[in-house]
Design a protein around this motif. Structure first.
Motif, PDB file in Angstrom:
ATOM      1  N   ALA A  16       0.799  -1.236   0.000  1.00  0.00           N
ATOM      2  CA  ALA A  16       0.000   0.000   0.000  1.00  0.00           C
ATOM      3  C   ALA A  16       0.828   1.281   0.000  1.00  0.00           C
ATOM      4  O   ALA A  16       0.305   2.359   0.252  1.00  0.00           O
ATOM      5  N   SER A  17       2.112   1.181  -0.306  1.00  0.00           N
ATOM      6  CA  SER A  17       2.975   2.367  -0.243  1.00  0.00           C
ATOM      7  C   SER A  17       3.057   3.139  -1.558  1.00  0.00           C
ATOM      8  O   SER A  17       3.756   4.147  -1.632  1.00  0.00           O
ATOM      9  N   GLY A  18       2.365   2.673  -2.595  1.00  0.00           N
ATOM     10  CA  GLY A  18       2.367   3.403  -3.861  1.00  0.00           C
ATOM     11  C   GLY A  18       3.384   2.919  -4.867  1.00  0.00           C
ATOM     12  O   GLY A  18       3.701   3.627  -5.821  1.00  0.00           O
ATOM     13  N   TRP A 206       0.920   7.517   7.980  1.00  0.00           N
ATOM     14  CA  TRP A 206       0.416   7.730   6.610  1.00  0.00           C
ATOM     15  C   TRP A 206       0.075   6.397   5.958  1.00  0.00           C
ATOM     16  O   TRP A 206      -0.974   6.237   5.334  1.00  0.00           O
ATOM     17  N   LEU A 207       0.968   5.430   6.131  1.00  0.00           N
ATOM     18  CA  LEU A 207       0.742   4.125   5.525  1.00  0.00           C
ATOM     19  C   LEU A 207      -0.459   3.432   6.166  1.00  0.00           C
ATOM     20  O   LEU A 207      -1.264   2.804   5.468  1.00  0.00           O
ATOM     21  N   GLU A 209      -3.137   4.752   7.372  1.00  0.00           N
ATOM     22  CA  GLU A 209      -4.367   5.329   6.819  1.00  0.00           C
ATOM     23  C   GLU A 209      -4.644   4.785   5.422  1.00  0.00           C
ATOM     24  O   GLU A 209      -5.790   4.485   5.073  1.00  0.00           O
ATOM     25  N   ARG A 210      -3.608   4.657   4.610  1.00  0.00           N
ATOM     26  CA  ARG A 210      -3.768   4.122   3.255  1.00  0.00           C
ATOM     27  C   ARG A 210      -4.235   2.664   3.282  1.00  0.00           C
ATOM     28  O   ARG A 210      -5.064   2.252   2.477  1.00  0.00           O
ATOM     29  N   LEU A 213      -7.987   2.536   4.206  1.00  0.00           N
ATOM     30  CA  LEU A 213      -8.804   2.999   3.091  1.00  0.00           C
ATOM     31  C   LEU A 213      -8.794   1.977   1.961  1.00  0.00           C
ATOM     32  O   LEU A 213      -9.832   1.689   1.350  1.00  0.00           O
ATOM     33  N   ARG A 214      -7.639   1.392   1.699  1.00  0.00           N
ATOM     34  CA  ARG A 214      -7.531   0.464   0.580  1.00  0.00           C
ATOM     35  C   ARG A 214      -8.357  -0.787   0.827  1.00  0.00           C
ATOM     36  O   ARG A 214      -9.007  -1.303  -0.084  1.00  0.00           O
ATOM     37  N   THR A 217     -11.943  -0.154   0.221  1.00  0.00           N
ATOM     38  CA  THR A 217     -12.169  -0.078  -1.224  1.00  0.00           C
ATOM     39  C   THR A 217     -12.186  -1.461  -1.852  1.00  0.00           C
ATOM     40  O   THR A 217     -12.972  -1.739  -2.767  1.00  0.00           O
ATOM     41  N   TYR A 295       7.763   9.120   0.160  1.00  0.00           N
ATOM     42  CA  TYR A 295       6.500   9.099  -0.561  1.00  0.00           C
ATOM     43  C   TYR A 295       6.774   8.980  -2.048  1.00  0.00           C
ATOM     44  O   TYR A 295       7.558   9.770  -2.612  1.00  0.00           O
TER      45      TYR A 295
END
Length: 298
Positions: A16-18, A206-207, A209-210, A213-214, A217, A295
């Motif tokens: 989930a880190s992008g 931050w991670l 929260e992602r 949310l992920r 989804t 990020y």
């Protein structure tokens, strides 16, 4: 085959880190191909639950080694290495840049350092230890491993049944610790000196929260349907695909023992714990030649 010296970019990081979005950006900039370097995204059926690239992503750039393994199989680092080696030999990507992206540290280690030779495991030895795992469980097998191969037991988590079984198979089949086998240098597939190596090391809050949310989804996009389809296959519970984060939680939700909100929360907790282990591994195992970014959009 020899070490490839084409333009190569490696992107490692926790779930989930992008990573995938960053890989797509590089693919668009360079015309490169994206190669999966994540042990769960190889499996079919679990498209959404393992966050595999979606149709829009696949249209933007060629992707390789995603969803090509049935969940009924136990994929390994050795098979991934062989798949990448075959891909390089076929020349399917021509001289295009290759972008390896994922969260499985052992895949990156094999890519850059080669794969250590391992002994052949007789079928009866493999069957014995897998039966012992099913009957006794990881904790008891770890205790047995501590007596038979203290080196391996010292570095394996007592809950990591797959690697504990593997270590027991190796010591039984060869009389040597799997640690000793792993020290034998293999032939790398990528030239480490010329590759650009990036590891995403995000802020933990931050991670987190992602991740929350992920997963919410994922439920909206059909993760429950994927788990239902996986369970319908009647597979053994010890297969890697059956142990994917979210499978057990959603299975309980489908059985009516927990609510969707509870399934999402429990899965998010498990994912955060997994991401923490990944980050620790990357910090300890990846050297100073890796660029560290907080990020991926920065």
């Amino acid at each position: 085959m020899g070490v490839t010296r084409r333009q190569t970019i490696l992107i490692a990081g926790p779930t989930a880190s992008g990573k995938s979005a960053l890989a797509l950006r590089f693919a668009e900039e360079t015309g490169g191909w994206i190669v999966n370097t994540d042990s769960m995204q190889v499996y079919g059926v679990l498209d959404v639950l393992t966050a595999r690239p979606g149709p829009d992503d696949l249209r933007q750039a060629p992707h390789f080694l995603y969803g090509h393994v049935p969940p009924s199989e136990a994929y390994s680092t050795g098979r991934w290495f062989a798949d990448v080696e075959h891909f390089l030999k076929t020349g399917a990507a021509g001289d295009r840049p290759l972008i390896f992206v994922g969260g499985t540290g052992l895949y990156f280690r094999a890519l850059l350092g080669g794969l250590s030779a391992m002994p052949d495991i007789p079928d009866d030895v493999r069957a014995y230890w897998r039966a012992q795992d099913a009957q006794a469980g990881a904790q008891q097998l770890h205790a047995i491993l501590s007596e038979k191969d203290p080196q391996a037991a010292a570095v394996l988590r007592p809950t990591d049944s797959q690697r504990i079984v593997r270590a027991l198979e190796v010591i039984d089949a060869s009389g040597r610790s799997i640690i000793d086998w792993q020290k034998q240098a293999g032939t790398p597939l990528i030239d480490a000196a010329s590759a650009r190596k990036i590891v995403i090391d995000p802020d933990r809050a931050w991670l987190g929260e992602r991740i929350a949310l992920r997963f919410a989804t994922m439920l909206e996009k059909g993760a429950a349907g994927e788990v239902k389809a996986l369970l319908a296959l009647g597979l053994p519970s010890d297969l890697p695909a059956m142990r994917a984060i979210g499978v057990g939680e959603i299975a309980r939700m489908l059985a009516g023992t927990i609510t969707p909100a509870q399934a999402a929360e429990l899965s998010a907790i498990a994912t955060r714990q997994y991401a923490k282990r990944q980050m620790t591994w990357f910090r300890n195992q990846l050297g100073d030649d890796w660029e560290r970014i907080a990020y991926p959009g920065a």
